[in-house]
Structures are given as C-alpha cells and as structure tokens.
Design a protein around this motif. Structure first.
Motif, PDB file in Angstrom:
ATOM      1  N   THR A  13       0.819  -1.222   0.000  1.00 18.53           N
ATOM      2  CA  THR A  13       0.000   0.000   0.000  1.00 18.53           C
ATOM      3  C   THR A  13       0.848   1.265   0.000  1.00 18.53           C
ATOM      4  OG1 THR A  13      -0.153  -0.179   2.399  1.00 18.53           O
ATOM      5  CG2 THR A  13      -2.020  -1.021   1.146  1.00 18.53           C
ATOM      6  N   SER A  16       1.670   2.291  -3.633  1.00 14.96           N
ATOM      7  CA  SER A  16       0.469   2.752  -4.341  1.00 14.96           C
ATOM      8  C   SER A  16       0.064   4.151  -3.891  1.00 14.96           C
ATOM      9  CB  SER A  16      -0.697   1.789  -4.099  1.00 14.96           C
ATOM     10  OG  SER A  16      -0.363   0.500  -4.544  1.00 14.96           O
ATOM     11  N   ARG A  20      -0.135   7.681  -6.311  1.00 16.36           N
ATOM     12  CA  ARG A  20      -1.363   8.463  -6.544  1.00 16.36           C
ATOM     13  C   ARG A  20      -1.079   9.953  -6.418  1.00 16.36           C
ATOM     14  NH1 ARG A  20      -6.119   5.564  -6.805  1.00 16.36           N
ATOM     15  NH2 ARG A  20      -5.972   3.391  -6.137  1.00 16.36           N
ATOM     16  N   VAL A  33       8.383  -2.772  -8.948  1.00 15.03           N
ATOM     17  CA  VAL A  33       7.491  -3.421  -7.981  1.00 15.03           C
ATOM     18  C   VAL A  33       7.967  -4.826  -7.606  1.00 15.03           C
ATOM     19  CG1 VAL A  33       5.065  -3.940  -7.490  1.00 15.03           C
ATOM     20  CG2 VAL A  33       5.631  -2.188  -9.178  1.00 15.03           C
ATOM     21  N   ASP A  56       0.885  -7.008  -6.061  1.00 16.59           N
ATOM     22  CA  ASP A  56       1.490  -5.674  -5.884  1.00 16.59           C
ATOM     23  C   ASP A  56       1.481  -4.896  -7.197  1.00 16.59           C
ATOM     24  OD1 ASP A  56       2.293  -5.389  -3.104  1.00 16.59           O
ATOM     25  OD2 ASP A  56       3.642  -7.059  -3.446  1.00 16.59           O
ATOM     26  N   ARG A  58      -0.695  -5.250  -9.591  1.00 18.47           N
ATOM     27  CA  ARG A  58      -2.093  -4.833  -9.819  1.00 18.47           C
ATOM     28  C   ARG A  58      -2.397  -3.521  -9.095  1.00 18.47           C
ATOM     29  NH1 ARG A  58      -4.707  -7.955  -6.354  1.00 18.47           N
ATOM     30  NH2 ARG A  58      -5.434  -6.242  -5.043  1.00 18.47           N
ATOM     31  N   ASN A  59      -2.023  -3.442  -7.814  1.00 15.08           N
ATOM     32  CA  ASN A  59      -2.303  -2.237  -7.027  1.00 15.08           C
ATOM     33  C   ASN A  59      -1.609  -1.009  -7.593  1.00 15.08           C
ATOM     34  OD1 ASN A  59      -4.032  -3.348  -5.085  1.00 15.08           O
ATOM     35  ND2 ASN A  59      -2.328  -4.142  -3.897  1.00 15.08           N
ATOM     36  N   VAL A  60      -0.400  -1.193  -8.102  1.00 16.74           N
ATOM     37  CA  VAL A  60       0.357  -0.080  -8.680  1.00 16.74           C
ATOM     38  C   VAL A  60      -0.265   0.361 -10.012  1.00 16.74           C
ATOM     39  CG1 VAL A  60       2.597   0.531  -9.692  1.00 16.74           C
ATOM     40  CG2 VAL A  60       2.504  -0.570  -7.462  1.00 16.74           C
ATOM     41  N   ALA A  63      -3.199   2.405  -9.121  1.00 18.07           N
ATOM     42  CA  ALA A  63      -2.796   3.708  -8.568  1.00 18.07           C
ATOM     43  C   ALA A  63      -2.392   4.687  -9.670  1.00 18.07           C
ATOM     44  CB  ALA A  63      -1.641   3.516  -7.592  1.00 18.07           C
ATOM     45  N   GLU A  72     -11.736   1.007 -12.279  1.00 18.81           N
ATOM     46  CA  GLU A  72     -10.786   0.775 -11.187  1.00 18.81           C
ATOM     47  C   GLU A  72     -11.392  -0.207 -10.177  1.00 18.81           C
ATOM     48  OE1 GLU A  72      -8.958   3.391  -7.578  1.00 18.81           O
ATOM     49  OE2 GLU A  72      -8.943   4.366  -9.543  1.00 18.81           O
ATOM     50  N   GLN A  76     -10.173  -4.089  -9.155  1.00 17.80           N
ATOM     51  CA  GLN A  76      -9.856  -4.451  -7.767  1.00 17.80           C
ATOM     52  C   GLN A  76     -10.891  -5.414  -7.168  1.00 17.80           C
ATOM     53  OE1 GLN A  76      -6.929  -3.925  -7.059  1.00 17.80           O
ATOM     54  NE2 GLN A  76      -6.521  -1.999  -6.014  1.00 17.80           N
ATOM     55  N   VAL A 122       5.207   0.651 -15.301  1.00 17.69           N
ATOM     56  CA  VAL A 122       5.200  -0.266 -14.165  1.00 17.69           C
ATOM     57  C   VAL A 122       6.058  -1.467 -14.549  1.00 17.69           C
ATOM     58  CG1 VAL A 122       3.790  -1.703 -12.635  1.00 17.69           C
ATOM     59  CG2 VAL A 122       2.898   0.497 -13.459  1.00 17.69           C
TER      60      VAL A 122
END
Length: 314
Positions: A13, A16, A20, A33, A56, A58-60, A63, A72, A76, A122
C-alpha cells in the motif's frame, strides 16, 4: 523544460499511495514493484500457473491508471463465491491471462498498462517468481514473504532464492536515467528490500546520478520491525545492500492522535520513533516533516504533500 524522471521502488500500500500523489505532477514515473508475494490470490496464481505474483503490480497499475472509477473498482473486485474463483481479484486474473497471451509477465504488465491508460511505467523487479527467505536472530531460516512476519522472531537478514535472478534491462535503464529515486514507504523486509536484493538493482541505484531518498515508515510492523526506530530502518537497509544506496531520509515529525496510536497498538504496531540524534550521525540529509493524513480510520502519508516535498529535493 524536460520532465524529471522519478523512479519509485517498493510494493504494498505504501508504494500505491505515493504514486497516486506523484501522478498529479508533471513528471515521468517508473514504478519498480516487488514480485516476492506468496500469500492469498497472488500466491495461488503463482503456484498454479508458475508466474510472478500479480498482486502488488495490480495495485500499482490501479494507482497510476487514468480510467473511470468503475473500471478501477472492477479491476480491484475480489470474488467471494465460486469454486476456484473465491478470493481472487479480477485484476490478478487479468494479469495472469495477459501473461498467458503474451508468454511473458513483463509484457503482460505492459499491455495491461495500455488498457488502463497508466501514467508512467510499471516494471516488475524481476520477470520471474522469487522466494523471499529470512534468517532470524536465533539462526533459524523462514521461507515465504507471507510467513516471515507470522513467526514472531527478530529478523537478522532477508535474502532471495534463486540467487541468480535477472533484473529487467528496462528497470536498470530507468534507474540510470532517473533524476530522483524513491525507496519506500512500505514493509521494510517484505516489500522494499526484495526489490533491492535482485542482483544488479542496488548496484545501479548506487551508481546513478539521481537524488536517492528513503521514506521511513510511520508505524512499526508486527513480526517485522517491532520497536524499530527510524535509525533502525535505515541501518537495516544499509546492512543489506551497502552504503551509497541513499543520500536523503524523510521522517515523519508529526504527533500522532492518541486514538490512532491505541488502535494500532491493539494490532501490535507502534509509531516509529524519530531518533534525531542517531540519524544526524549518519552522512545523509535528514528531512523531518509533518506528513500524515487520517483516512478511513487509518494513518497514511499525505500523498500530495509528500510528492511536493520529494519534487522540492530535485
């Protein structure tokens, strides 16, 4: 005027949240990542399909994406029912599918970045699964990123297997071109260090002409950094990858609301002590600022304020 190249290294987290903030500024972003995750949906896909864990990444991607909020949310979305589907997030399955189509995880990430209109690049730290292991202070060895914090012993060091992991050439190139390299915030042993332990990455960071900044965590992590001060975090980083990896340390200097401290204490976490005297003995610039924001009953770095501070260091 050329845009500054900002490389951010981490996972979880913490990474991410900072991305943002950074994406709202006119900079070129590359996120490197971690691929050491072995728990939950990521761990299952990694085991069943022999691909790097997608969580990880995916979250980036989310973001840094510039899509409708519903897209989004869809990316998720985590399935709660269905045999085999339960526990998986749709984004993880899409990354697994794109890896299967392209035959390569990094290519899959690149293609999905286009679909999600991602602002920046990424890059997985390595294009293969890596296993994180920890040697504890009592000499025992613990295997697996998700297992290490559960053991309840003090960590002496972490290391990767296999030893000869290849970093992506794109990753090394991004580090060489960087004007600013940001390490953290995030789980020190399980999100930040696994990136820097991939052969070649730490050496490239040390050689880079960029400003190199470490953002210290605000709270300790149970089973990982219990009772660590800010200086302890920095020392752990240096003992793993050597001096020259950073030249600046950003530490939170904001008093934390008692209500939040009590909430975190129930989970075994404390605020990271800013041990100013110890830190000032180090050959780094120490930047102490009030950088916190309270969101949804959680304590977070204020992404915009932190991004402004980072860019002021350029």
């Amino acid at each position: 005027m050329k845009k500054a190249n900002v490389v951010v290294i981490g996972g979880g987290t913490g990474l991410s949240a900072i991305l943002r903030g950074l994406k709202t500024f006119p900079v070129d972003i590359t996120a490197i990542v971690t691929v050491a995750d072995d728990g939950g949906s990521s761990g299952r896909l990694r085991q069943e399909l022999d691909i790097p864990p997608p969580g990880d990444v995916r979250n980036v991607l989310v973001a840094l994406s510039e899509v409708e909020p519903l897209i989004e949310e869809l990316f998720q979305h985590r399935f709660e029912n269905g045999e085999g589907l339960s526990g998986h997030s749709l984004g993880n399955l899409l990354l697994a599918g794109m890896t299967s189509i392209t035959g390569d995880f990094a290519k899959g990430v690149h293609e999905l970045s286009r679909v999600l209109n991602v602002r920046g690049k990424v890059l997985p730290a390595a294009n293969q699964s890596i296993i994180l292991k920890a040697e504890m202070c009592d000499g025992s060895i613990v295997t697996g990123e998700s297992t290490i914090p559960k053991i309840g012993k003090r960590i002496k060091r972490v290391f990767l297997t296999p030893e000869h992991v290849q970093p992506l050439s794109e990753t090394l190139q991004a580090i060489r071109k960087a004007d600013l390299i940001v390490i953290g915030p995030g789980s020190l042993y399980t999100s930040v260090l696994p990136n820097l332990l991939v052969p070649g990455i730490a050496d490239e960071v040390k050689k880079a002409q960029a400003r190199k900044v470490y953002i210290c965590n605000v709270m300790t992590q149970p089973g990982e950094t219990d009772d660590y001060t800010a200086n302890d975090h920095v020392q752990a980083l240096i003992s793993h990858v050597g001096a020259g990896i950073i030249d600046t340390v950003i530490v939170n200097d904001q008093k934390i609301d008692k209500k939040y401290l009590e909430k975190y204490e129930k989970e075994g976490a404390k605020d990271v002590v800013f041990d100013k005297i110890e830190l000032q003995k180090l050959p780094y610039q120490i930047v102490a600022e009030q950088l916190l924001i309270y969101r949804e009953n959680l304590l977070r770095h204020d992404a915009i304020k932190l991004s402004q501070l980072l860019l002021s260091l350029l």
